[in-house]
Write a protein that holds these residues in place. Sequence first.
Motif, PDB file in Angstrom:
ATOM      1  N   MET A 186     -28.133 -56.948 -97.159  1.00 43.15           N
ATOM      2  CA  MET A 186     -27.648 -56.902 -98.553  1.00 43.15           C
ATOM      3  C   MET A 186     -26.369 -56.077 -98.628  1.00 43.15           C
ATOM      4  O   MET A 186     -26.152 -55.147 -97.884  1.00 43.15           O
ATOM      5  CB  MET A 186     -28.701 -56.249 -99.453  1.00 43.15           C
ATOM      6  CG  MET A 186     -29.830 -57.184 -99.854  1.00 43.15           C
ATOM      7  SD  MET A 186     -29.299 -58.639-100.750  1.00 43.15           S
ATOM      8  CE  MET A 186     -28.847 -57.909-102.332  1.00 43.15           C
ATOM      9  N   PHE A 187     -25.519 -56.437 -99.591  1.00 43.13           N
ATOM     10  CA  PHE A 187     -24.350 -55.620 -99.883  1.00 43.13           C
ATOM     11  C   PHE A 187     -24.795 -54.295-100.475  1.00 43.13           C
ATOM     12  O   PHE A 187     -25.731 -54.255-101.265  1.00 43.13           O
ATOM     13  CB  PHE A 187     -23.458 -56.308-100.920  1.00 43.13           C
ATOM     14  CG  PHE A 187     -22.918 -57.619-100.465  1.00 43.13           C
ATOM     15  CD1 PHE A 187     -22.098 -57.693 -99.360  1.00 43.13           C
ATOM     16  CD2 PHE A 187     -23.217 -58.774-101.149  1.00 43.13           C
ATOM     17  CE1 PHE A 187     -21.585 -58.914 -98.942  1.00 43.13           C
ATOM     18  CE2 PHE A 187     -22.719 -59.991-100.740  1.00 43.13           C
ATOM     19  CZ  PHE A 187     -21.893 -60.067 -99.635  1.00 43.13           C
ATOM     20  N   ALA A 188     -24.107 -53.215-100.084  1.00 42.27           N
ATOM     21  CA  ALA A 188     -24.320 -51.951-100.789  1.00 42.27           C
ATOM     22  C   ALA A 188     -23.601 -52.052-102.133  1.00 42.27           C
ATOM     23  O   ALA A 188     -22.485 -52.532-102.203  1.00 42.27           O
ATOM     24  CB  ALA A 188     -23.762 -50.803 -99.973  1.00 42.27           C
ATOM     25  N   ARG A 189     -24.257 -51.662-103.195  1.00 37.99           N
ATOM     26  CA  ARG A 189     -23.610 -51.687-104.503  1.00 37.99           C
ATOM     27  C   ARG A 189     -23.026 -50.311-104.788  1.00 37.99           C
ATOM     28  O   ARG A 189     -23.365 -49.333-104.131  1.00 37.99           O
ATOM     29  CB  ARG A 189     -24.625 -52.100-105.565  1.00 37.99           C
ATOM     30  CG  ARG A 189     -25.354 -53.365-105.123  1.00 37.99           C
ATOM     31  CD  ARG A 189     -25.966 -54.128-106.221  1.00 37.99           C
ATOM     32  NE  ARG A 189     -26.677 -53.319-107.178  1.00 37.99           N
ATOM     33  CZ  ARG A 189     -27.283 -53.846-108.237  1.00 37.99           C
ATOM     34  NH1 ARG A 189     -27.244 -55.139-108.438  1.00 37.99           N
ATOM     35  NH2 ARG A 189     -27.920 -53.082-109.080  1.00 37.99           N
ATOM     36  N   GLU A 190     -22.131 -50.253-105.783  1.00 36.45           N
ATOM     37  CA  GLU A 190     -21.477 -48.976-106.083  1.00 36.45           C
ATOM     38  C   GLU A 190     -22.510 -47.894-106.400  1.00 36.45           C
ATOM     39  O   GLU A 190     -22.342 -46.738-106.049  1.00 36.45           O
ATOM     40  CB  GLU A 190     -20.482 -49.128-107.236  1.00 36.45           C
ATOM     41  CG  GLU A 190     -19.316 -50.072-106.939  1.00 36.45           C
ATOM     42  CD  GLU A 190     -18.457 -49.670-105.737  1.00 36.45           C
ATOM     43  OE1 GLU A 190     -18.433 -48.474-105.399  1.00 36.45           O
ATOM     44  OE2 GLU A 190     -17.846 -50.560-105.136  1.00 36.45           O
ATOM     45  N   ASP A 191     -23.592 -48.308-107.063  1.00 33.90           N
ATOM     46  CA  ASP A 191     -24.659 -47.344-107.371  1.00 33.90           C
ATOM     47  C   ASP A 191     -25.195 -46.710-106.094  1.00 33.90           C
ATOM     48  O   ASP A 191     -25.365 -45.499-106.007  1.00 33.90           O
ATOM     49  CB  ASP A 191     -25.830 -48.038-108.090  1.00 33.90           C
ATOM     50  CG  ASP A 191     -25.562 -48.216-109.571  1.00 33.90           C
ATOM     51  OD1 ASP A 191     -24.724 -47.469-110.102  1.00 33.90           O
ATOM     52  OD2 ASP A 191     -26.194 -49.087-110.181  1.00 33.90           O
ATOM     53  N   ASP A 192     -25.448 -47.564-105.095  1.00 34.79           N
ATOM     54  CA  ASP A 192     -26.002 -47.072-103.836  1.00 34.79           C
ATOM     55  C   ASP A 192     -25.022 -46.114-103.175  1.00 34.79           C
ATOM     56  O   ASP A 192     -25.415 -45.093-102.610  1.00 34.79           O
ATOM     57  CB  ASP A 192     -26.275 -48.242-102.880  1.00 34.79           C
ATOM     58  CG  ASP A 192     -27.154 -49.310-103.499  1.00 34.79           C
ATOM     59  OD1 ASP A 192     -28.040 -48.946-104.288  1.00 34.79           O
ATOM     60  OD2 ASP A 192     -26.954 -50.496-103.208  1.00 34.79           O
ATOM     61  N   VAL A 193     -23.746 -46.453-103.209  1.00 33.33           N
ATOM     62  CA  VAL A 193     -22.721 -45.659-102.526  1.00 33.33           C
ATOM     63  C   VAL A 193     -22.615 -44.272-103.167  1.00 33.33           C
ATOM     64  O   VAL A 193     -22.620 -43.254-102.463  1.00 33.33           O
ATOM     65  CB  VAL A 193     -21.358 -46.391-102.585  1.00 33.33           C
ATOM     66  CG1 VAL A 193     -20.274 -45.531-101.971  1.00 33.33           C
ATOM     67  CG2 VAL A 193     -21.450 -47.747-101.876  1.00 33.33           C
TER      68      VAL A 193
END
Lengths: 233, 107
Positions: free
Chosen positions: B1-8
């Motif tokens: 899965m792509f990391a989302r800005e929230d995750d980052v």
Amino acid sequence: MELPVLEALNAERAARRACVLVTEMDGGRQRLVRSVDVAADPLATELAEVLRTGRSTMLSLGNAKIFLTAHVPAPRLVLTGAVHISQALAPMARIAGLDVTIIDPRTAFATSERFPDVTVLPQWPDVVLPQIGLDPFTAFAALTHDPKIDDPGLTAALAAGCFYIGALGSRRTHATRLERLAGQGISRETLSRIRAPIGLDIGAATPAEIAVSILAEIVGALRQRNVPREKAA
Amino acid sequence: MFAREDDVLEAAERWRCEGRGVALATVVETWGSAPRPVGSHLAIDEAGHFLGSVSGGCVEGAVVAEAAEVIASGAPRLMEFGVADETAWQVGLSCGGRIAVYIEKVA
């Protein structure tokens, strides 16, 4: 970035509230402006524009460069109806970057077996929607064909200013629906925000094709929007 | 899965709270075609672990290397990347665009 600023930023994001991080490129001074505080900020106009579009931008003020990082909540899709179209729409919407929540009080439909990797709430919309908290960064689609389930969802979505509101059903079904909702005191202007028949007119025939047409309409509403504004608290 | 800005951003906070040295890189300007939009984030820790994306892979290596110095010195930096760079063959953007990346320490 100071850790307390990052913590505050993450708290706003977790609460699905918009905010802007203001960074002076010369020296790196920073401040976080919450959406409710934008109007009182010296950069009110620029901040409001950044929140309206959701696009971060570099400002040049004289010799000073200031970077505005827009933090608007991730778009989300809430559906009423754990139906066949939803089974196709939910995974497509997730791939497109939307968090998906499905509401259907009919427990035979609303099972996690039918909807892996999606939040499924086997409850009535009027009970569960206040807990979810619809907002201007949420798309809402009513897909059950059952007014007892769809109408409370549509009413809540209109009140919350969801950026997209769609309802399944023929023109005739929709005309009847509009009469019903108008009877609850909702203005015709407000009701005109409901897109029905739902989805772009691409001649979709199967549930999966209808899901494509709905998702395309949602993306259009998201990207070509006269963007949602958060109501002042 | 792509990391989302929230995750980052959550990872940056979590890593810092664990006591790691952390830097946050942000795409602040783009010219021409650019792989990631302005505002995209990459979080980097002192060991070179990273999450997120500022260019879809073209310049992450250079940003991670620069982040180590930002973590050490505490001073933010602005880096520009484009095909016009003499280092283009190493870390340029194959799409022909240019991007500016701001790297700051999470203090």
